[in-house]
Scaffold this motif. Structure first.
Motif: not given
Length: 579
Positions: A7-10, A31-32, A42-46, A54-58
């Protein structure tokens, strides 16, 4: 349809992150960029709002169609994909069994609940408990009860390391109880341990009713004997102790101002700066100290009146507790409107919220106690306390029905300890049993038994649901006249005669001894219904030849007397009429 995905979580944007814009597949996205604690970039989409990333669950999530044809998403809790795939296969096999009528849908849901954290089940149980009806006529379970249940459940979960429903086993809870009983660091009485186990049993019963468990895993777990391991075993007070306690309670507030001072000895505190101390109060000097206190307060008549009123209130507190069996919280909740002194018999009514059983209770009052309460209420018209504890003079104004009957201080146990010390009453006796505020209720129950009141009547007077609780926990055998009861047994002879035949033939010169009547008669109540009263009359004669044995009875208390009470006047008939 069965698959695994993450899942994609914020989450909030990291501090110091820089926002950049990039083109991905012909679409412009933001992106941030930031540097984590390890120094890695690190880079992640806003998100669309631009305030979270937005980050991907582990861990992997399983998506499948259950036995009822509904698409489900279940968190596997696995970071490894092979382990998550094994979990997905287990879910799909169970769905096939439901579709093939091998398992029912309810049994399948029960298996799903095994993976839910125990804290979520606790919160569901406490929410359900808050909507249930309380004891008696209470509309809801009290918040205090829910708070106690929550504390007990989470303590068991922490001490026994319970994470899931399958972790709740009888072996774990019995080991916890055994460790608490043998550990020197844990000071929990058997009653407290039983309360924890009972809370877990109730929770498991709710899980069975809601389909979370098939059976209660600790349903057959036995409880401890609360009488064998009491943290604070209590005892009843004797007549002489009660007389001294009431005397001290009435005089001590003023007597504190009349205590003599003396020079300290070298053994008491040789290095201290204070060289003078006040002598302790006791029964021998309290009257003299009381008179000196009155003389010292001549210049402050308001303060003297306040202290005298305080002593009178303490006497009324102790007497009401001992002659009604009220608990401290119940007495504190009594208002003027709940006292009916003009009815026959007079009584005190305890509200639902204060009564432990959750029902309205009517407590009968002795006539002498009712007279003293009437005098106390008349005194409250001219002298009452405000919110700051100061006395307000009121002239013949009626009392509000919502005004408390007594001011029951939160530190009443400390006040009682000082009164006990001044009265020469040991806090803990040779049996290890102590005296506290609740011991007044034990005194009430012991006096009922000593007065020969039938156990069933004593149970109603104590407002107990179990008669064993009245007879075992609230009856102090030290106050019962066992020797007097044994003396009343019939004389046994080896020459073939009994007490009755010897008395009939005139060969028996000794007074006739018969067993006392404890149970109520069908007609008039007996003259002496106490187990400890010796009639002392010879058969066929109206003259008294032996000294009557002293008994507790159910007498009124007089703080003026130090040696004892008046003769017992309580009878079963009055108890029946009060009920």
């Amino acid at each position: 349809m069965a698959t695994l995905f993450k899942k994609v979580v914020t989450r909030p944007m990291p501090a110091g992150a820089k926002v950049v814009t990039r083109t991905v597949k012909g679409e412009s996205k933001r992106f941030a960029q930031w540097t984590d604690r390890k120094g890695k970039r690190r880079t992640a989409e806003l998100t669309e709002a631009g305030d979270r990333i937005k980050t991907e669950a582990k861990t992997w999530t399983a998506k499948y169609r259950d036995g009822e044809g509904i698409i489900r998403e279940v968190a596997t809790g696995c970071r490894d994909k092979d382990a998550a795939m094994s979990r997905l296969q287990e879910l799909t096999r169970r769905a096939e069994k439901v579709r093939g009528n091998i398992l029912t849908a309810e049994e399948s849901k029960t298996v799903d609940h095994q993976q839910t954290p125990l804290a979520e089940h606790f919160e569901g149980y406490l929410a359900w408990l808050g909507n249930q009806r309380g004891k008696g006529k209470r509309k809801r379970v009290s918040p205090e009860h829910i708070t106690n249940k929550k504390r007990e459940l989470y303590r068991l979960a922490c001490d026994c390391r319970l994470r899931l429903l399958r972790d709740i086993t009888r072996d774990r809870l019995e080991s916890w109880v055994s460790d608490c009983l043998t550990s020197a660091e844990v000071d929990l009485a058997a009653r407290t341990l039983n309360a924890h186990v009972a809370s877990m049993k109730s929770f498991c019963n709710w899980c069975v009713d809601t389909g979370r468990l098939v059976v209660n895993p600790i349903g057959r777990m036995s409880m401890l004997d609360e009488t064998s391991n009491q943290k604070r075993p209590r005892r009843a007070l004797t007549e002489d102790e009660l007389s001294r306690l009431l005397l001290v309670a009435r005089l001590r507030p003023v007597a504190e101002y009349g205590r003599k001072t003396r020079r300290k000895t070298k053994d008491e505190n040789p290095t201290g700066r204070r060289t003078w101390i006040k002598e302790p109060l006791n029964v021998a000097n309290i009257r003299e100290s009381h008179q000196r206190g009155l003389n010292a307060l001549d210049g402050s008549p308001d303060r003297r009146s306040e202290l005298e009123r305080l002593g009178k209130e303490r006497v009324m507190l102790y007497k009401t507790l001992c002659l009604t069996g009220l608990r401290k919280g119940e007495l504190a909740s009594i208002t003027v409107g709940q006292v009916s002194l003009d009815s026959d018999p007079p009584f005190i009514q305890v509200d639902i919220e204060a009564e432990k059983s959750g029902d309205i209770a009517t407590i009968p009052l002795r006539p002498d106690l009712a007279d003293e309460l009437r005098e106390w209420l008349n005194q409250k018209r001219t002298s009452r306390l405000n919110e700051c504890g100061d006395v307000i003079a009121m002239r013949d104004e009626p009392l509000a029905l919502s005004e408390p009957l007594f001011y029951v201080p939160a530190g009443l146990i400390r006040i009682l300890d000082k009164d006990l010390a001044a009265a020469g009453i040991a806090k803990v006796d040779e049996r290890g049993k102590s005296v506290d505020v609740h011991a007044m209720r034990h005194t009430f129950g012991s006096m009922l038994s000593a007065a020969g009141v039938a156990p069933r009547v004593a149970q109603e007077a104590m407002r107990h649901s179990d008669i064993q609780l009245t007879m075992r926990n609230y009856t102090d055998p030290k106050l019962l006249d066992i020797a007097g009861a044994v003396e009343r047994l019939p004389a046994l002879s080896a020459d073939g005669t009994t007490t009755e035949t010897a008395a009939a033939t005139g060969t028996d010169d000794a007074p006739r001894m018969v067993a006392p009547t404890v149970a109520p008669n069908s007609g008039k109540p007996s003259k002496s219904e106490s187990l400890g009263v010796n009639s002392g009359k010879v058969a066929g004669s109206d003259a008294d030849t032996t000294k009557p044995r002293k008994t507790l009875g159910f007498t009124g208390f007089s703080e003026e007397r130090v040696t004892g009470f008046e003769p017992a006047t309580y009878s079963l008939g009055s108890c029946h009429s009060a009920n």
